[in-house]
Scaffold this active site. Structure first.
Site, PDB file in Angstrom:
ATOM      1  N   SER A 679       1.501   3.011 -11.544  1.00  0.00           N
ATOM      2  CA  SER A 679       1.566   4.449 -11.794  1.00  0.00           C
ATOM      3  C   SER A 679       2.853   5.085 -11.297  1.00  0.00           C
ATOM      4  CB  SER A 679       0.369   5.144 -11.147  1.00  0.00           C
ATOM      5  OG  SER A 679       0.369   4.945  -9.748  1.00  0.00           O
ATOM      6  N   LYS A 722      -4.981  11.740  -6.307  1.00  0.00           N
ATOM      7  CA  LYS A 722      -3.566  12.105  -6.384  1.00  0.00           C
ATOM      8  C   LYS A 722      -3.379  13.614  -6.471  1.00  0.00           C
ATOM      9  CE  LYS A 722      -2.393   7.714  -8.601  1.00  0.00           C
ATOM     10  NZ  LYS A 722      -1.971   7.038  -9.841  1.00  0.00           N
TER      11      LYS A 722
END
Length: 793
Positions: A679, A722
């Site tokens: 990511s 996140k």
């Protein structure tokens, strides 16, 4: 064995009261440091090692004069290391060798060895001696009873005289001096003569021992026979009901079996063992083992169940009282209680709470038990690597006990407790078995109604138990085990949730534990927010509670040392006095756009984290350097980003040969912490593009997304964690893959409404949004719950 050399330098392992013969496979226990070092040296070479017996077993550090001249060159077949530092080694003898020179090398002995060869012999006398040896060895085997029939037959079938001699010498019970003398001799005829002489002497001793034992046995058997007959007579009298005395302990066990409510199979097993116990001597070890087994069978809760008191309003009140937030988790628990009330009885579900440390996974299990008025038991599976800890040990082992499951059920005292299996992702496996495989039966609703513990040896019903599990990460849970559980993620708490948790739970608890009154320890909303953001930035609240405990200790010390000093509401200045400078600074929004620095979002077992990716360009030869403890996936992301930029140099207004005369260095700070995952792809690509094109990057934006070689942005996991990390760092704009739009709804509304999510499909969109350059194309932004509506327009 490797080829036999005329002479060779080999590591030396000294053995006590043991002569290793060629052709024999011998187990050794290695305990001394020098022996360990010699073993490691042999393993590092070709596994050959010289085994020589020392003259006196009492010498701890033998020298040249303490050892015999002749030993055996062997090969290490297997090494098993024991946790206490010893090692069990299996060696195969190869050929006899004589020491020419012995020296200390490092921490072990090493010797120059020559082959101690057997001279050429005449076949006729050797065959005669071999025949005599065969008769003596047969007598030895019969008298001693220490040579199994299979082993005796395999030795007798050996045709080669030297191999036969060494085999008999190895398995016969001879003196060490006699064995060593046989090994040292260079004449095969002399070796057979020495062996026959030693066997003859040993057989005479064995015959004398057999005679003496027969005489002693005759004297003892009479008293044993009387004792056995008396015990049989007592048992017969008890069966007929004519015994004048009864064993109160046996009556107590019989009553416990009657009252336990155990299953028919378990009852049959218990009564059978009770009958065996009645015929045993009361003080014998077997009686103690059998008595303990029957007690376990009677003390396990077979049918003792608590009645569920299901009141949804009361359950909501308890969950809200014990935990702030966690709306999704509470909804799932209320749903289960509602179904259980309608059905009346249902098989217990297996819920798995997954989240970083300190978010309340374990305490949530206690709250569920309170809601249902059930008993609560918890076991920790962290570090469990032995299957017997789950299933128990068989009764043939000394000190055998049931496994953790049955032990905890006994502790609960009911068949329907709330059972928390903590840290299920921390289990591991080794040579003692795979505990995760044993957990499959425990957590499978189709199987756990007949859970079989190795110690109990009867089926136990676990179908009424409500199993809960906790884990920091799903990656550590085997897939078959994960398939049996319903996963509920606890991503962490927002700043506002932490304030409420601190005011409602943490501060009152710590104040009470430290003997402080409410007037002596208070914090305003601003001070508590400063404590949360400046000193304890984390996903959970465990470190926050520790910091509050530290403040309580400081205030308690002031109360004792300065009784007249006023204490009360803590200020930010007091926090600095007690805790020192803040640990975290909110500097992200204050920084101007910078070249080569991009803000990424990462997922860890401790929750979401912010990662800055830095890139710098310098004169060189086109090398790419990656630092910061990056894993293979992140290294591949960096190479992919460089290839993409090179392929799109013209569109990005970059010199196509920009890489020819420069070196590129990509670094992710906090280099002592390992980092990996796909990511970070678009973050690395943005940082690299900024450094090459000399365009600054906006520092008020964070991003996450995997990138392909053609610049497509792919879906990632852990968006909820996140987003919370970006929220903690005061960043309000997040670039996400378009495929992750549905995941926005899982984020708490309070956080979601303060963040702007910008979905992208390609890296070009990321560059347009995050790079500060003369021309920027505005992209559609998604704010809070309006995400899908705006995309549809």
């Amino acid at each position: 064995m490797p080829e036999k050399f005329e002479s060779d330098f080999l590591p030396v392992m000294t053995v006590r009261e043991l002569v290793v013969f060629p052709g024999s496979i011998t187990p050794l226990f290695v305990m001394r440091t020098k022996s360990h070092e010699a073993l490691e040296d042999a393993l590092a070479r070709d596994k050959r090692i010289f085994l020589v017996c020392q003259k006196s077993p009492d010498v701890e550090d033998p020298k040249r004069e303490d050892l015999y001249d002749v030993g055996t060159v062997g090969e290490v077949l297997q090494v098993l290391r024991v946790p206490d530092g010893t090692a069990k080694v299996l060696v195969e003898g190869g050929y006899a060798g004589r020491i020419i020179e012995l020296s200390d090398v490092g921490n072990h002995l090493q010797a120059l060895i020559v082959h101690n060869q057997v001279n050429v012999y005449d076949a006729q006398p050797v065959n005669a001696l071999m025949r005599a040896t065969s008769k003596l060895f047969e007598a030895f085997a019969e008298l001693s009873g220490k040579v199994p029939v299979d082993l005796f037959n395999s030795i007798r079938n050996l045709k080669e005289p030297l191999a036969y001699l060494y085999a008999v010498s190895n398995y016969a019970t001879l003196k060490i001096e006699d064995k060593q003398e046989i090994l040292e001799s260079n004449s095969l005829e002399e070796k057979f003569l020495l062996l026959n002489k030693a066997l003859e002497a040993e057989n005479q001793i064995l015959e004398l021992e057999t005679k003496i034992q027969g005489q002693v046995k005759t004297q003892i058997s009479r008293s044993q026979r009387e004792f056995y007959l008396n015990e049989q007579l007592k048992a017969i009298e008890r069966e007929l009901g004519i015994s004048g005395e009864e064993d109160p302990e046996l009556n107590e066990l019989a009553m416990a079996i009657e009252m336990s409510g155990m299953s028919a199979d378990a009852r049959e097993k218990a009564e059978k063992e009770l009958g065996r116990l009645a015929r045993m001597a009361p003080m014998s070890p077997e009686a103690a083992i059998t008595r303990t087994y029957i007690e376990w069978l009677t003390e396990v809760p077979w049918n003792n169940a608590t009645e569920d008191k299901i009141d949804l309003e009361r359950a909501r009140a308890i969950l809200d009282e014990d935990h702030y937030g966690l709306v999704k988790v509470k909804e799932r628990i209320i749903e289960y209680l509602a179904v259980a009330k309608l059905v009346g009885k249902m098989r217990g579900p297996i819920l798995c709470f997954v989240g970083p440390p300190g978010v309340g996974k374990t305490s949530l299990g206690k709250s569920i038990a309170r809601c249902m008025d059930r008993e609560f038991v918890r076991i920790s599976l962290g570090g469990v690597r032995d299957e017997a800890e789950v299933r128990g040990h068989r009764r043939t082992y000394v000190g055998a006990l049931p496994g953790k499951i049955i032990q905890s059920m006994k502790r609960a005292g009911t068949v329907n407790p709330v059972f928390l299996l903590d840290e299920i992702d921390k289990m591991s496996s080794d040579f003692r078995g795979d505990p995760a495989s044993a957990m499959l039966e425990v957590l499978d609703p189709e199987q756990n109604c007949e859970f079989n513990d190795h110690y109990l040896e009867v089926d136990f019903d676990l179908s009424q138990v409500m199993f809960l599990t906790t884990a920091n990460s799903m990656e550590g849970i085997p897939h078959p085990l994960l398939d049996r559980m319903e996963t509920i993620r606890l991503p962490g708490y927002t700043e506002d949730e932490k304030r409420h948790i601190a005011n409602r739970h943490l501060i009152p608890r710590q104040r009470s534990e430290h003997g402080l009154k409410a007037a002596q320890f208070r914090m305003s909303k601003g001070t508590l927010t400063h404590l949360i953001t400046g000193y304890t930035r984390e996903a959970g609240v465990r470190n926050l509670e520790r910091t509050i405990a530290t403040l309580c200790r400081k205030v308690a010390t002031d109360v004792i040392e300065h009784p007249r000093k006023k204490t009360g509401t803590l200020t930010k200045e007091k926090l600095r006095e007690y805790l020192g400078p803040v640990n975290f600074h909110d500097t992200q929004l204050e920084r101007k756009p910078d070249i080569g620095i991009a803000n990424g979002l990462a997922w860890t077992n401790a929750g979401g984290e912010m990662l800055q990716v830095e890139t710098t360009i310098m004169k060189g030869k086109g090398n790419l350097t990656l630092t910061g403890m990056l894993g293979e996936v992140m290294q591949e992301s960096a190479k992919t980003a460089l290839s993409y930029i090179r392929s799109r140099a013209v569109e990005l207004e970059i010199d196509p040969d920009f890489y020819a005369g420069v070196d590129i260095h990509i670094h992710v700070p906090e280099g002592a912490i390992p980092k990996d995952g796909p990511s970070a792809g678009i973050t690395i690509a943005l940082s690299l593009t900024s450094a090459v094109a000399r365009f600054p990057v906006r520092q008020d934006i964070a991003m996450t997304g995997e990138m392909t070689l053609r610049g497509r942005v792919l879906k990632i996991g852990g968006l909820k964690e996140k987003a919370l990390a970006a929220h903690r760092h005061r960043i309000r704009t997040i670039i996400i893959p378009r495929d992750n739009l549905d995941d926005i709804e899982e984020i708490a509304e309070e956080v979601r409404n303060q963040l702007t999510f910008i979905p992208v499909e390609s890296l070009d969109e990321v560059l347009d949004l995050a790079l500060v350059r003369p021309r920027r194309v505005a992209k559609k932004q998604v704010k809070g719950r309006r995400t899908h509506a705006q995309l549809g327009n």
